[in-house]
Motif scaffolding. Structure first.
Motif, PDB file in Angstrom:
ATOM      1  N   HIS A 113     -10.128   4.578   1.125  1.00  0.00           N
ATOM      2  CA  HIS A 113      -9.328   3.854   0.140  1.00  0.00           C
ATOM      3  C   HIS A 113      -7.887   4.382   0.149  1.00  0.00           C
ATOM      4  O   HIS A 113      -7.614   5.451   0.673  1.00  0.00           O
ATOM      5  N   ASN A 114      -7.014   3.587  -0.446  1.00  0.00           N
ATOM      6  CA  ASN A 114      -5.591   3.941  -0.595  1.00  0.00           C
ATOM      7  C   ASN A 114      -4.925   4.182   0.762  1.00  0.00           C
ATOM      8  O   ASN A 114      -4.486   5.283   1.074  1.00  0.00           O
ATOM      9  N   ILE A 115      -4.818   3.116   1.527  1.00  0.00           N
ATOM     10  CA  ILE A 115      -4.212   3.159   2.866  1.00  0.00           C
ATOM     11  C   ILE A 115      -3.027   2.201   2.888  1.00  0.00           C
ATOM     12  O   ILE A 115      -3.137   1.057   2.449  1.00  0.00           O
ATOM     13  N   ILE A 116      -1.896   2.661   3.426  1.00  0.00           N
ATOM     14  CA  ILE A 116      -0.743   1.792   3.678  1.00  0.00           C
ATOM     15  C   ILE A 116      -0.361   1.956   5.143  1.00  0.00           C
ATOM     16  O   ILE A 116      -0.220   3.076   5.638  1.00  0.00           O
ATOM     17  N   ILE A 117      -0.217   0.831   5.821  1.00  0.00           N
ATOM     18  CA  ILE A 117       0.304   0.815   7.194  1.00  0.00           C
ATOM     19  C   ILE A 117       1.543  -0.067   7.148  1.00  0.00           C
ATOM     20  O   ILE A 117       1.456  -1.256   6.832  1.00  0.00           O
ATOM     21  N   HIS A 118       2.698   0.524   7.443  1.00  0.00           N
ATOM     22  CA  HIS A 118       3.958  -0.186   7.235  1.00  0.00           C
ATOM     23  C   HIS A 118       4.919   0.019   8.414  1.00  0.00           C
ATOM     24  O   HIS A 118       5.092   1.138   8.905  1.00  0.00           O
ATOM     25  N   GLY A 119       5.520  -1.077   8.838  1.00  0.00           N
ATOM     26  CA  GLY A 119       6.669  -1.014   9.729  1.00  0.00           C
ATOM     27  C   GLY A 119       6.401  -0.554  11.155  1.00  0.00           C
ATOM     28  O   GLY A 119       7.281   0.050  11.767  1.00  0.00           O
ATOM     29  N   ILE A 120       5.210  -0.820  11.677  1.00  0.00           N
ATOM     30  CA  ILE A 120       4.929  -0.453  13.063  1.00  0.00           C
ATOM     31  C   ILE A 120       4.575  -1.705  13.853  1.00  0.00           C
ATOM     32  O   ILE A 120       4.370  -2.778  13.290  1.00  0.00           O
ATOM     33  N   ARG A 121       4.521  -1.566  15.155  1.00  0.00           N
ATOM     34  CA  ARG A 121       4.120  -2.665  16.038  1.00  0.00           C
ATOM     35  C   ARG A 121       2.839  -2.239  16.754  1.00  0.00           C
ATOM     36  O   ARG A 121       2.774  -1.144  17.314  1.00  0.00           O
ATOM     37  N   ILE A 122       1.826  -3.095  16.698  1.00  0.00           N
ATOM     38  CA  ILE A 122       0.537  -2.835  17.332  1.00  0.00           C
ATOM     39  C   ILE A 122       0.324  -3.940  18.357  1.00  0.00           C
ATOM     40  O   ILE A 122       0.302  -5.119  17.999  1.00  0.00           O
TER      41      ILE A 122
END
Length: 159
Positions: free
Chosen positions: A64-73
């Protein structure tokens, strides 16, 4: 994958305390096996260009409580399983990953924001198995015909 080097992305995401992970410089990270995140983590690629590419993707499973921000996959492929650490105190045998860019499985309070995803072997983002409170916002999805798989019992907010 069992003993990640301190200061690496893999080391950061397995820590048992809340952690905001930032990057000193632009980089391309090629994961040999899936990156399994522990709870209370932010991956923040703002101010630099961070690519997770040409290897395995990110797994957000039973946390829980996950942020994924501003990357390229991009260009994520299925990778062999093996022993992978998912916390400081635990590692286990994982089977072959399926090639999702981001796999959200039984997780809650996950925010994926300003992430660009393309060319993944399976889905770009899968949110399944009773994952709840998932927000996917301001993302860019390209070059794929199976963008998202959402389980029937998910709570899903916007694109």
């Amino acid at each position: 994958m069992i003993n990640p080097k301190k200061g690496t992305l893999r080391w950061g995401v397995i820590q048992d305390k809340p952690l905001w992970i930032i990057f000193e410089r632009s980089m391309v990270i090629t994961l040999q096996q899936e990156l399994i995140m522990n709870s209370d983590k932010t991956i923040d690629g703002r101010e630099v260009s961070v690519h997770i590419a040409h290897g395995a993707g990110i797994t957000v499973q039973f946390v829980h409580n996950i942020i994924i921000h501003g990357i390229r996959i991009h260009h994520i492929v299925s990778k062999e399983g093996g022993m992978i650490r998912d916390s400081v105190d635990h590692y286990g045998l994982r089977t072959v990953s399926d090639g999702d860019g981001i796999s959200i499985f039984g997780a809650s309070k996950v925010w994926v924001d300003h992430v660009s995803l393309d060319h993944c072997t399976d889905g770009l983002i899968d949110a399944i198995m009773a994952s709840t409170a998932i927000t996917i916002s301001n993302c860019k999805f390209n070059h794929h015909n199976d963008v998202m798989l959402l389980g029937a019992s998910n709570s899903f907010h916007g694109i």
